[in-house]
Write a protein that holds these residues in place. Sequence first.
Motif, PDB file in Angstrom:
ATOM      1  N   SER A 162       5.252   8.420   6.715  1.00 10.17           N
ATOM      2  CA  SER A 162       4.447   8.744   6.247  1.00 10.17           C
ATOM      3  C   SER A 162       4.316  10.332   5.742  1.00 10.17           C
ATOM      4  CB  SER A 162       3.443   8.390   7.756  1.00 10.17           C
ATOM      5  OG  SER A 162       4.020   8.568   8.269  1.00 10.17           O
ATOM      6  N   LYS A 220      -1.858   4.453  15.527  1.00 15.47           N
ATOM      7  CA  LYS A 220      -1.880   5.026  14.128  1.00 15.47           C
ATOM      8  C   LYS A 220      -2.465   4.526  13.048  1.00 15.47           C
ATOM      9  CE  LYS A 220       2.452   3.903  14.847  1.00 15.47           C
ATOM     10  NZ  LYS A 220       2.173   3.522  16.030  1.00 15.47           N
ATOM     11  N   SER A 221      -3.518   2.614  13.263  1.00 14.50           N
ATOM     12  CA  SER A 221      -3.510   2.516  12.277  1.00 14.50           C
ATOM     13  C   SER A 221      -4.547   0.752  13.303  1.00 14.50           C
ATOM     14  CB  SER A 221      -2.842   1.891  11.154  1.00 14.50           C
ATOM     15  OG  SER A 221      -2.383   0.334  11.422  1.00 14.50           O
ATOM     16  N   LEU A 259     -12.077   0.578   8.008  1.00 11.26           N
ATOM     17  CA  LEU A 259     -10.928   1.071   7.839  1.00 11.26           C
ATOM     18  C   LEU A 259      -9.664   0.853   6.488  1.00 11.26           C
ATOM     19  CD1 LEU A 259     -12.349   0.338  10.895  1.00 11.26           C
ATOM     20  CD2 LEU A 259      -9.988   1.063  11.768  1.00 11.26           C
ATOM     21  N   TYR A 261      -6.231  -0.546   5.809  1.00 10.88           N
ATOM     22  CA  TYR A 261      -4.853  -1.100   5.657  1.00 10.88           C
ATOM     23  C   TYR A 261      -4.552  -1.586   5.038  1.00 10.88           C
ATOM     24  CZ  TYR A 261      -1.405  -3.238   9.042  1.00 10.88           C
ATOM     25  OH  TYR A 261       0.239  -2.723   9.111  1.00 10.88           O
ATOM     26  N   GLN A 262      -2.974  -0.778   4.044  1.00 11.10           N
ATOM     27  CA  GLN A 262      -2.241   0.680   4.951  1.00 11.10           C
ATOM     28  C   GLN A 262      -3.734   1.723   4.505  1.00 11.10           C
ATOM     29  OE1 GLN A 262       0.241   0.025   7.037  1.00 11.10           O
ATOM     30  NE2 GLN A 262       0.767  -1.879   6.588  1.00 11.10           N
ATOM     31  N   PRO A 263      -3.444   3.099   5.551  1.00  9.30           N
ATOM     32  CA  PRO A 263      -4.142   4.136   5.072  1.00  9.30           C
ATOM     33  C   PRO A 263      -3.305   5.170   4.645  1.00  9.30           C
ATOM     34  CG  PRO A 263      -3.583   3.878   7.624  1.00  9.30           C
ATOM     35  CD  PRO A 263      -2.918   2.638   7.200  1.00  9.30           C
ATOM     36  N   TYR A 266      -1.773   8.081   9.441  1.00 12.36           N
ATOM     37  CA  TYR A 266      -1.427   6.863   9.482  1.00 12.36           C
ATOM     38  C   TYR A 266      -2.151   8.100  11.225  1.00 12.36           C
ATOM     39  CZ  TYR A 266       0.170   3.862   7.287  1.00 12.36           C
ATOM     40  OH  TYR A 266       0.970   2.767   6.724  1.00 12.36           O
ATOM     41  N   LEU A 268      -6.168   6.877  13.357  1.00 13.97           N
ATOM     42  CA  LEU A 268      -7.385   6.541  13.080  1.00 13.97           C
ATOM     43  C   LEU A 268      -8.505   6.997  12.308  1.00 13.97           C
ATOM     44  CD1 LEU A 268      -7.890   3.227  13.621  1.00 13.97           C
ATOM     45  CD2 LEU A 268      -9.555   3.860  15.350  1.00 13.97           C
TER      46      LEU A 268
END
Length: 329
Positions: A162, A220-221, A259, A261-263, A266, A268
């Motif tokens: 990442s 992370k997420s 939010l 997903y996926q960001p 990673y 939050l």
Amino acid sequence: AESGKRDVDFADRNETDAAKAKRLKNDPNSDQDNHNNSASENPLFGFKTTTVLRDSAREKNMFVHGKLNDQDAVIILEKTPIREDTLLEIFNGSRLKLDMRNDIYSTYQLQPPAHLNEIKTTVVCPATEKHVKKYLRQETYLVQETGEDYRSITLPYIQSQSFSVQWVYNILEKKAEAERIVYEDPDQDVGFVLLPDFKWDQKQLDDLHLIAIVHRRDIKSLRDLTALHLPSLTNIRKLGEESILKRYGVAASKLKVYLHYQPSYYHLHIHFNALSYEAPGCGVEHAHLLSDVIQNLQADSQYYHSRSLSFPLRADEGLLSKFKDAGKL
Ligand code: GTA
């Protein structure tokens, strides 16, 4: 005809725009208007374009890959929206060139004062190969990830691949963007920093975009959230919305708070966008409303541990190959 009185015709200029562009390409220093003509004044001086990764006439932006001082760089150029509070200056202070006139119709090229003609520019340097791929226009595919897929496929991948979140730590530690912070709850468990997203130039509220970054570094997420995080999430929603109302006069009912997903990053963080703004990544395949997340966790603490989540992946993304290799696509 009335407006024609104020027109300034550029026809008396000896050099055409095309000729000028050609001259500047050969010698960027040869124009008096070219103010920042050294590396110390203009960090983009000497940038060598390798390729245009993506551009959009409709969004009026261009993502360019190239070399800046021998380092890979991505530069994002974006024309900014026209603001109502600048209209008087645009109408009274611009130069106009008539393109055509026909009956009641006419079109012009309008050259506003320089400060109203800015291009928002984002520079990523040094850019990694992952940055270059991120901005390249590509086919995308929707992946459905079970909780088990997350732990066996996605988690090992993001742990090795990442983007760095150093920029996030710089914000939390006040090493960068400290003056841009709109609100901070310093509590290290439920607290967060709220500040403008760097995609928003803050000149108009239509594309309002802030991010709340949590102080905790172990989330992370969405996938890591459980009911234990509810105090933090409700705190962010309440204080984030209150701060935005106080600072910008925008009510909670005019915001979408979500939010990804996926960001991309990673650590939050939660997006606060003007409700009517179609931000990149706010579609149903990518965004999860904070209020839905809160309700899901209230109903089931393990909701995001166990549920399948869908998200799009670009064609050349390593994670897509991992899903293919696992026979999931
Ligand atoms: N204040 O240093 C930073 C910073 N960085 C490095 C990223 N962000 C930052 N904000 C501040 N300071 O909204 C912001 C990003 C993003 C958020 C991270 O943090 O602007 P995310 O992890 O959920 O990732 O959010 P996301 O949204 O998928 O990534 P990102 O970068 O926004 O890219 C999504 C798409 O947005 C891109 O594919 C592209 O279409 C578009 N995009 C990205 N950057 C720009 C830009 N500068 N201008 C126009 N469009 C852009």
